[in-house]
Design a protein around this motif. Structure first.
Motif, short mmCIF file in Angstrom:
data_model
loop_
_atom_site.label_atom_id
_atom_site.label_comp_id
_atom_site.label_asym_id
_atom_site.label_seq_id
_atom_site.Cartn_x
_atom_site.Cartn_y
_atom_site.Cartn_z
N PHE A 112 -52.95 111.03 44.54
CA PHE A 112 -54.20 111.49 45.14
C PHE A 112 -54.09 112.93 45.62
CE2 PHE A 112 -54.47 106.91 45.37
CZ PHE A 112 -55.80 106.64 45.10
N LEU A 113 -55.08 113.74 45.27
CA LEU A 113 -55.17 115.11 45.76
C LEU A 113 -56.55 115.31 46.40
CD1 LEU A 113 -53.62 117.22 42.84
CD2 LEU A 113 -52.56 116.64 45.03
N GLU A 114 -56.57 116.02 47.51
CA GLU A 114 -57.83 116.32 48.16
C GLU A 114 -58.51 117.48 47.43
OE1 GLU A 114 -59.23 116.26 52.69
OE2 GLU A 114 -57.96 118.00 52.24
N ARG A 115 -59.75 117.28 47.04
CA ARG A 115 -60.51 118.29 46.35
C ARG A 115 -61.77 118.62 47.15
NH1 ARG A 115 -56.46 120.12 43.55
NH2 ARG A 115 -56.28 119.42 41.39
N HIS A 116 -62.24 119.87 47.04
CA HIS A 116 -63.42 120.32 47.76
C HIS A 116 -64.53 120.63 46.76
CE1 HIS A 116 -61.41 120.68 51.69
NE2 HIS A 116 -60.34 120.93 50.95
N ALA A 117 -65.72 120.13 47.04
CA ALA A 117 -66.87 120.39 46.18
C ALA A 117 -67.11 121.90 46.09
CB ALA A 117 -68.10 119.69 46.73
N PRO A 118 -67.55 122.39 44.91
CA PRO A 118 -67.56 123.84 44.66
C PRO A 118 -68.56 124.64 45.50
CG PRO A 118 -68.58 122.64 42.84
CD PRO A 118 -67.95 121.62 43.73
N VAL A 119 -69.63 124.04 46.01
CA VAL A 119 -70.62 124.79 46.80
C VAL A 119 -70.58 124.39 48.27
CG1 VAL A 119 -73.08 125.29 47.11
CG2 VAL A 119 -72.12 125.08 44.80
N THR A 120 -70.69 123.10 48.54
CA THR A 120 -70.74 122.65 49.94
C THR A 120 -69.35 122.60 50.57
OG1 THR A 120 -70.52 120.30 49.35
CG2 THR A 120 -72.75 121.24 49.43
N GLY A 121 -68.32 122.53 49.75
CA GLY A 121 -66.96 122.46 50.27
C GLY A 121 -66.58 121.11 50.84
N ILE A 122 -67.43 120.11 50.67
CA ILE A 122 -67.14 118.79 51.22
C ILE A 122 -65.90 118.21 50.54
CG2 ILE A 122 -68.63 117.54 49.60
CD1 ILE A 122 -69.45 115.76 52.01
N ALA A 123 -65.05 117.54 51.32
CA ALA A 123 -63.76 117.07 50.82
C ALA A 123 -63.82 115.62 50.36
CB ALA A 123 -62.69 117.22 51.89
N SER A 124 -63.02 115.30 49.36
CA SER A 124 -62.83 113.93 48.90
C SER A 124 -61.51 113.87 48.14
CB SER A 124 -63.99 113.48 47.98
OG SER A 124 -64.07 114.32 46.84
N PHE A 125 -61.05 112.66 47.89
CA PHE A 125 -59.79 112.49 47.16
C PHE A 125 -60.06 112.12 45.71
CE2 PHE A 125 -58.01 111.97 51.44
CZ PHE A 125 -56.86 112.75 51.33
N MET A 126 -59.38 112.82 44.81
CA MET A 126 -59.35 112.47 43.39
C MET A 126 -58.03 111.79 43.09
SD MET A 126 -61.82 112.98 41.19
CE MET A 126 -60.84 113.08 39.67
N ASP A 127 -58.07 110.75 42.27
CA ASP A 127 -56.82 110.12 41.86
C ASP A 127 -56.52 110.45 40.40
OD1 ASP A 127 -57.48 107.20 40.21
OD2 ASP A 127 -59.11 108.17 41.30
N TYR A 128 -55.25 110.69 40.13
CA TYR A 128 -54.77 111.03 38.79
C TYR A 128 -53.64 110.06 38.45
CZ TYR A 128 -57.12 115.36 40.14
OH TYR A 128 -58.04 116.28 40.59
N THR A 129 -53.62 109.59 37.23
CA THR A 129 -52.54 108.72 36.78
C THR A 129 -51.34 109.58 36.43
OG1 THR A 129 -54.07 107.06 35.93
CG2 THR A 129 -51.80 106.99 35.11
#
Length: 280
Positions: A112-129
């Motif tokens: 899991f890596l924390e990613r920020h939306a490109p305009v609002t900057g809101i954070a969420s986690f993306m999962d990668y295998t």
């Protein structure tokens, strides 16, 4: 003698008995083991995950079987310290515990890596295998890193021939890389960044309306075929001095066709490795 009084030394070690058929085995082990562990990120912080594990050793022609409990013993002992160097030490520990010439460990897990939306900057986690494979033998160790990264791809042909719009789809970029040494600092984060940069747009877990608008238009402005993506990825990996060899596979789950499109590059020596071979 009661059951509680029976010690390990009084029970027959069937696996340790000799075998007279004279057939050595390349790999004997366990697979499909699901186990919680802590994996390092690029900064050395520990992240919780659950891995699907395969562990194996070679078996000499005179040895009847492997002691399967020792695989889990080793896994449990190393579960909270797994990074690029630690996993190679884990493989060597397994080799020595089993008295084998070679040992191999493969861990596949969500990273899991924390990613920020490109305009609002809101954070969420993306999962990668991600997959981490280490092998050890008398000559040393080998380490492989693998990632499978989702991207958005917009079709250049569709854009060029249409009065408006262009079809787009989810693409998957799979990268396997052999670091030159476990201490080079190459990690999953680096490979994920390379993959995401090759698509029309990254994929996000959370987007607000301004972000969705931005992602839609950014992807439209950067259309790519699978051929484009794989060449971009290969170019970045080929010139990375931390990488000894790599392979890449890109697949588009086509949105308007009843098939997938793919491109792949087999294991290829990176530029620094090729240069060293030429110097010899």
């Amino acid at each position: 003698m009661t059951i509680s009084e029976i010690s390990r030394d009084t029970l027959q070690d069937v696996q340790g008995l000799p075998d007279t058929r004279g057939i050595a085995l390349d790999e004997v082990g366990v697979e499909g083991v699901r186990y919680p562990l802590l994996i390092s990120d690029a900064l050395g912080n520990k992240r919780e995950t659950v891995a699907t594990v395969t562990m194996s050793v070679s078996l000499a022609d005179h040895v009847k079987g492997a002691h399967l409990s020792r695989f889990i013993d080793v896994l449990h002992a190393w579960r909270d310290q797994l990074g690029s160097q630690a996993v190679t030490l884990m493989a060597d520990d397994l080799r020595q515990r089993m008295g084998s010439a070679t040992a191999r460990v493969t861990l596949t897990f969500p990273y899991f890596l924390e990613r920020h939306a490109p305009v609002t900057g809101i954070a969420s986690f993306m999962d990668y295998t991600c997959t981490l494979t280490a092998a050890a033998n008398d000559l040393g160790e080998e380490l492989n890193l693998g990632v499978k990264v989702p991207v958005t791809s917009v079709c250049p042909c569709s854009k060029a021939i249409s009065d408006r719009g262009a079809h787009n789809q989810r693409g998957w970029i799979t990268i396997d890389a052999k670091p030159r040494t476990p201490a080079t600092g190459l990690w999953f984060d680096d490979l994920i960044d390379v993959a995401e940069s090759a698509g029309s747009s990254p994929v996000y877990a959370l987007l607000k309306r301004p972000d969705e608008r931005h992602v839609t238009m950014a992807g439209y402005d950067n259309p790519v075929f699978v051929e484009d993506m794989i060449r971009t990825v290969a170019g970045a990996l080929h010139g990375d001095p931390r990488i000894a060899a790599y392979r890449v596979r890109v697949v588009n789950d086509e949105s308007i066709h009843n098939h997938a499109a793919y491109a792949q590059i087999p294991w290829t020596a990176a530029a620094a490795t090729v240069a060293e071979a030429g110097d010899d």
